[in-house]
Design a protein around this motif. Structure first.
Motif, PDB file in Angstrom:
ATOM      1  N   ALA A  15       1.856  -4.636  -8.253  1.00 24.57           N
ATOM      2  CA  ALA A  15       2.379  -5.621  -7.302  1.00 24.57           C
ATOM      3  C   ALA A  15       2.591  -4.975  -5.936  1.00 24.57           C
ATOM      4  O   ALA A  15       2.257  -5.558  -4.897  1.00 24.57           O
ATOM      5  CB  ALA A  15       3.683  -6.224  -7.825  1.00 24.57           C
ATOM      6  N   LEU A  16       3.136  -3.770  -5.930  1.00 21.98           N
ATOM      7  CA  LEU A  16       3.359  -3.067  -4.665  1.00 21.98           C
ATOM      8  C   LEU A  16       2.045  -2.722  -3.982  1.00 21.98           C
ATOM      9  O   LEU A  16       1.925  -2.834  -2.755  1.00 21.98           O
ATOM     10  CB  LEU A  16       4.198  -1.809  -4.895  1.00 21.98           C
ATOM     11  CG  LEU A  16       5.662  -2.049  -5.261  1.00 21.98           C
ATOM     12  CD1 LEU A  16       6.324  -0.746  -5.671  1.00 21.98           C
ATOM     13  CD2 LEU A  16       6.414  -2.705  -4.118  1.00 21.98           C
ATOM     14  N   GLN A  17       1.049  -2.319  -4.768  1.00 18.02           N
ATOM     15  CA  GLN A  17      -0.263  -2.029  -4.192  1.00 18.02           C
ATOM     16  C   GLN A  17      -0.878  -3.277  -3.579  1.00 18.02           C
ATOM     17  O   GLN A  17      -1.495  -3.216  -2.512  1.00 18.02           O
ATOM     18  CB  GLN A  17      -1.193  -1.432  -5.250  1.00 18.02           C
ATOM     19  CG  GLN A  17      -0.859   0.003  -5.586  1.00 18.02           C
ATOM     20  CD  GLN A  17      -1.709   0.572  -6.706  1.00 18.02           C
ATOM     21  OE1 GLN A  17      -2.178  -0.154  -7.584  1.00 18.02           O
ATOM     22  NE2 GLN A  17      -1.892   1.885  -6.674  1.00 18.02           N
ATOM     23  N   GLN A  24      -1.772  -4.259   5.036  1.00 15.71           N
ATOM     24  CA  GLN A  24      -2.814  -3.531   5.764  1.00 15.71           C
ATOM     25  C   GLN A  24      -3.822  -4.492   6.382  1.00 15.71           C
ATOM     26  O   GLN A  24      -4.259  -4.294   7.524  1.00 15.71           O
ATOM     27  CB  GLN A  24      -3.519  -2.538   4.843  1.00 15.71           C
ATOM     28  CG  GLN A  24      -2.690  -1.322   4.520  1.00 15.71           C
ATOM     29  CD  GLN A  24      -3.332  -0.420   3.478  1.00 15.71           C
ATOM     30  OE1 GLN A  24      -4.079  -0.878   2.602  1.00 15.71           O
ATOM     31  NE2 GLN A  24      -3.026   0.865   3.563  1.00 15.71           N
ATOM     32  N   THR A  25      -4.179  -5.529   5.648  1.00 14.04           N
ATOM     33  CA  THR A  25      -5.094  -6.543   6.168  1.00 14.04           C
ATOM     34  C   THR A  25      -4.485  -7.228   7.377  1.00 14.04           C
ATOM     35  O   THR A  25      -5.150  -7.437   8.403  1.00 14.04           O
ATOM     36  CB  THR A  25      -5.429  -7.579   5.076  1.00 14.04           C
ATOM     37  OG1 THR A  25      -6.019  -6.899   3.963  1.00 14.04           O
ATOM     38  CG2 THR A  25      -6.376  -8.643   5.587  1.00 14.04           C
ATOM     39  N   LYS A  26      -3.211  -7.574   7.280  1.00 14.51           N
ATOM     40  CA  LYS A  26      -2.518  -8.208   8.401  1.00 14.51           C
ATOM     41  C   LYS A  26      -2.455  -7.260   9.593  1.00 14.51           C
ATOM     42  O   LYS A  26      -2.659  -7.675  10.736  1.00 14.51           O
ATOM     43  CB  LYS A  26      -1.104  -8.609   7.969  1.00 14.51           C
ATOM     44  CG  LYS A  26      -0.347  -9.377   9.014  1.00 14.51           C
ATOM     45  CD  LYS A  26       0.997  -9.854   8.475  1.00 14.51           C
ATOM     46  CE  LYS A  26       1.738 -10.664   9.523  1.00 14.51           C
ATOM     47  NZ  LYS A  26       3.013 -11.157   9.029  1.00 14.51           N
ATOM     48  N   GLN A  27      -2.192  -5.994   9.344  1.00 18.35           N
ATOM     49  CA  GLN A  27      -2.125  -5.006  10.410  1.00 18.35           C
ATOM     50  C   GLN A  27      -3.463  -4.892  11.140  1.00 18.35           C
ATOM     51  O   GLN A  27      -3.506  -4.838  12.373  1.00 18.35           O
ATOM     52  CB  GLN A  27      -1.721  -3.644   9.862  1.00 18.35           C
ATOM     53  CG  GLN A  27      -1.639  -2.565  10.930  1.00 18.35           C
ATOM     54  CD  GLN A  27      -1.374  -1.191  10.361  1.00 18.35           C
ATOM     55  OE1 GLN A  27      -1.450  -0.983   9.147  1.00 18.35           O
ATOM     56  NE2 GLN A  27      -1.070  -0.250  11.222  1.00 18.35           N
TER      57      GLN A  27
END
Length: 71
Positions: A15-17, A24-27
């Motif tokens: 879940a954390l991954q 990361q995608t949003k970043q």
């Protein structure tokens, strides 16, 4: 450690991954947007600099014309 504990930790890690991947995608998306906006800002600043120089030249010409007309 019980196998149920390991399974629980595995689910939590997965879940954390997933959360990390989403962030990361949003970043990446936000960085691309920021890069575009910075490029736009640089273009606008250059346009402003150019227009300020033009305004200064026009004001100088106006002052010369007024001085010539006042003679």
């Amino acid at each position: 450690m019980l196998s149920s504990d390991v399974a629980g930790f595995t689910r939590r890690i997965n879940a954390l991954q997933n959360d990390i991947t989403v962030l990361q995608t949003k970043q990446v998306r936000l960085q691309a947007s920021l890069d575009r906006k910075r490029a736009e800002l640089a273009r606008i600043q250059e346009d402003l600099r150019r227009e300020r120089l033009r305004l200064a030249r026009l004001r100088a010409r106006l002052a010369e014309a007024r001085a010539a007309l006042s003679k």
